[in-house]
Motif scaffolding. Structure first.
Motif: not given
Length: 169
Positions: A80-99
């Motif tokens: 919630n950014a006040g007067v700027l409104g709201t945003a959806r933020i999705a963060i996904e973690l995927r194994p990539w080898g050992e990283h």
């Protein structure tokens, strides 16, 4: 919709440890400072953190709420950014080898941000995500290094040698 990814040279669990600590939000989210949990147990669904955004002499107080959490793999937030409104933020973690491959997907939900969303705004979000993922990577990789992580840099290969039983290429 701004989607950006980054390979971080630590296991997904190390990245999740940072994401799962609401007090550390300001360490990796560009533009924020002074974050702390205000409701629930971060990062469980419904939990919220409070943080400040400083723009010169102006200080905006904002809140981010967890809308969906799959522990260790996915975190969906509503900022919630006040007067700027709201945003959806999705963060996904995927194994990539050992990283860990981190994928961030953000788009405006309500308010001025949604009405003003255009190609220029999208470019700014991409720049912000690049900086945010760089911060997150540095933070996670530095902590892994402090914990005695001795993994080789990406692209470094070990080859056998008759004289010494193995050497770095």
């Amino acid at each position: 919709m701004a989607v950006r990814h980054r390979l971080i040279r630590v296991p997904p669990s190390a990245v999740w440890d940072v994401l799962a600590d609401g007090r550390r939000y300001a360490e990796w989210v560009v533009g924020t400072s002074e974050s702390h949990p205000v409701r629930g147990q971060w990062p469980r669904t419904g939990a919220a953190i409070h943080y400040e955004v400083r723009l010169g002499p102006v200080c905006l107080e904002n809140e981010t709420v967890v809308r969906h959490c799959e522990e260790g793999t996915r975190l969906e937030l509503e900022a919630n950014a006040g007067v700027l409104g709201t945003a959806r933020i999705a963060i996904e973690l995927r194994p990539w080898g050992e990283h860990c491959l981190v994928i961030v997907d953000e788009h405006p939900l309500m308010g001025a941000g949604g009405r003003l969303h255009n190609v220029g705004f999208e470019a700014l979000i991409q720049l912000r995500h690049r900086a945010m993922l760089t911060r997150l990577a540095r933070l996670c990789e530095a902590e892994a290094g402090q914990a005695g992580d001795t993994r080789r840099a990406l692209g470094q290969v070990t080859v056998a040698s008759d004289a010494d039983g193995g050497r770095d290429a």
